[in-house]
Design a protein around this motif. Structure first.
Motif, PDB file in Angstrom:
ATOM      1  N   HIS A 125      -2.826  16.461 -12.002  1.00  0.00           N
ATOM      2  CA  HIS A 125      -3.981  16.154 -12.142  1.00  0.00           C
ATOM      3  C   HIS A 125      -4.653  15.759 -10.662  1.00  0.00           C
ATOM      4  O   HIS A 125      -5.482  16.326  -9.881  1.00  0.00           O
ATOM      5  N   GLU A 126      -3.467  15.371  -9.499  1.00  0.00           N
ATOM      6  CA  GLU A 126      -4.213  14.626  -8.994  1.00  0.00           C
ATOM      7  C   GLU A 126      -3.667  15.798  -7.633  1.00  0.00           C
ATOM      8  O   GLU A 126      -4.744  16.591  -6.621  1.00  0.00           O
ATOM      9  N   ARG A 127      -2.668  16.646  -7.909  1.00  0.00           N
ATOM     10  CA  ARG A 127      -2.363  17.811  -6.664  1.00  0.00           C
ATOM     11  C   ARG A 127      -3.097  18.754  -7.195  1.00  0.00           C
ATOM     12  O   ARG A 127      -3.978  19.425  -6.753  1.00  0.00           O
ATOM     13  N   ILE A 171      -1.637   5.409  -5.529  1.00  0.00           N
ATOM     14  CA  ILE A 171      -0.940   6.753  -5.019  1.00  0.00           C
ATOM     15  C   ILE A 171      -1.864   7.580  -4.380  1.00  0.00           C
ATOM     16  O   ILE A 171      -2.817   8.236  -3.433  1.00  0.00           O
ATOM     17  N   GLY A 172      -2.419   8.530  -5.911  1.00  0.00           N
ATOM     18  CA  GLY A 172      -3.796   9.368  -5.722  1.00  0.00           C
ATOM     19  C   GLY A 172      -4.476   9.401  -4.656  1.00  0.00           C
ATOM     20  O   GLY A 172      -5.137   9.814  -3.804  1.00  0.00           O
ATOM     21  N   ALA A 185      -8.277  21.506  -4.774  1.00  0.00           N
ATOM     22  CA  ALA A 185      -9.408  22.059  -5.236  1.00  0.00           C
ATOM     23  C   ALA A 185     -10.627  21.688  -3.203  1.00  0.00           C
ATOM     24  O   ALA A 185     -11.059  22.534  -2.904  1.00  0.00           O
ATOM     25  N   LEU A 186     -10.185  20.265  -3.003  1.00  0.00           N
ATOM     26  CA  LEU A 186     -10.776  19.156  -1.794  1.00  0.00           C
ATOM     27  C   LEU A 186     -10.092  20.773  -0.605  1.00  0.00           C
ATOM     28  O   LEU A 186     -11.284  20.938   0.486  1.00  0.00           O
ATOM     29  N   VAL A 187      -8.872  20.911  -0.543  1.00  0.00           N
ATOM     30  CA  VAL A 187      -8.985  21.781   0.728  1.00  0.00           C
ATOM     31  C   VAL A 187      -9.120  23.633   0.500  1.00  0.00           C
ATOM     32  O   VAL A 187      -9.775  23.760   1.400  1.00  0.00           O
ATOM     33  N   GLY A 217     -14.538  11.927  -4.406  1.00  0.00           N
ATOM     34  CA  GLY A 217     -14.384  11.247  -5.701  1.00  0.00           C
ATOM     35  C   GLY A 217     -13.722   9.732  -5.993  1.00  0.00           C
ATOM     36  O   GLY A 217     -13.438   9.349  -6.571  1.00  0.00           O
ATOM     37  N   LEU A 218     -14.510   8.825  -4.317  1.00  0.00           N
ATOM     38  CA  LEU A 218     -13.875   8.207  -4.638  1.00  0.00           C
ATOM     39  C   LEU A 218     -15.254   6.618  -4.711  1.00  0.00           C
ATOM     40  O   LEU A 218     -15.297   5.652  -4.565  1.00  0.00           O
ATOM     41  N   THR A 219     -16.250   6.981  -5.251  1.00  0.00           N
ATOM     42  CA  THR A 219     -17.190   6.115  -5.011  1.00  0.00           C
ATOM     43  C   THR A 219     -16.972   5.587  -5.692  1.00  0.00           C
ATOM     44  O   THR A 219     -17.792   3.916  -5.274  1.00  0.00           O
ATOM     45  N   GLU A 220     -17.138   5.390  -6.874  1.00  0.00           N
ATOM     46  CA  GLU A 220     -16.670   3.847  -7.880  1.00  0.00           C
ATOM     47  C   GLU A 220     -15.161   3.058  -7.103  1.00  0.00           C
ATOM     48  O   GLU A 220     -15.484   1.763  -7.533  1.00  0.00           O
TER      49      GLU A 220
END
Length: 251
Positions: free
Chosen positions: A183-185, A152-153, A190-192, A138-141
């Protein structure tokens, strides 16, 4: 995939980890938990090669690795996401992620310096994989922004993307939820879960029992440098030794 057998490490005569053994099977999410001072970080650094064991053996994919340097373990297929933010300052988010593929490149210095076709092809491939990894977390932008200016997230997500670019056989996560907001956790969890569904083997070092219960197939509990319990998350939550380690002995 990973076998730790009878590993010990002391500092000034005091054992941080003592006679610890654990196995991580292929495709498994294995979590190591314990209260502060239990020896989790020491064990993590022994597995990654950032500390040397006083005694014991560590095998990865059937090969003894306890004497190998961290970069050599990485070339065998270990990728690390550290607890603290570790980004390359002066580089963009995308460039930071591209660094994760350095161990897979084949072009040498001369090819890079002369911009030979082989080097240019590899560079394009690295860029495509970095973009795919950034999209996954989720870091494309954020890809063109300075990496050291990320919250940090997002920095934790960047480190995960960089680790995935190495195409690891074993992903090592050192307290990945530390310092993250709710929300970061949730996004990290979800990624894991997605990585587990893809069959990636994961060793997770964590102190948050709730976070681990959601993600792990099996949990190993350390206290005062020794294994006190091992089993499925549901059993670990009810284990009296684990409850005593976290909450103190019942009066």
């Amino acid at each position: 995939m990973l076998a730790v057998t009878g590993v010990s490490r002391s500092f000034g005569g005091v054992y941080a980890v003592r006679d610890v053994s654990l196995d991580v099977a292929e495709g498994e999410v294995c979590a190591v938990i314990g209260p502060n001072g239990a020896g989790k970080s020491t064990l993590f650094n022994l597995v990654t090669g950032h500390l040397a064991a006083d005694h014991g053996e560590i095998a990865f994919l059937g090969r003894r690795v306890e004497r190998l340097a961290p970069h050599r373990r990485a070339r065998l297929g270990m990728s690390i996401v550290f607890q603290g933010a570790r980004v390359f300052r002066g580089m963009t988010v995308r460039e930071n992620v591209m660094v994760g593929m350095h161990g897979r490149t084949r072009s040498g210095f001369v090819s890079a310096a002369l911009r030979l076709p082989r080097h240019r092809r590899e560079e394009r491939e690295i860029g495509r994989e970095a973009d795919a990894a950034l999209a996954r977390v989720g870091l494309t932008e954020w890809s063109g922004r300075p990496a050291d200016r990320l919250p940090i997230g997002q920095q934790r997500a960047l480190q995960l993307a960089r680790a995935l670019c190495a195409r690891p056989r074993l992903l090592l996560l050192d307290e990945p939820a530390s310092g993250l907001r709710g929300h970061e956790r949730e996004r990290l969890a979800a990624l894991v879960e997605e990585l587990r569904a893809d069959g990636l083997t994961i060793l997770l070092i964590e102190h948050d029992v709730g976070f681990v219960t959601r993600l792990a197939d099996r949990v190993v509990v350390l206290d005062l440098g020794q294994v006190i319990a091992e089993g499925p998350p549901a059993e670990i939550r009810e284990d009296p030794l684990v409850l005593a380690a976290y909450l103190g002995p019942a009066s």
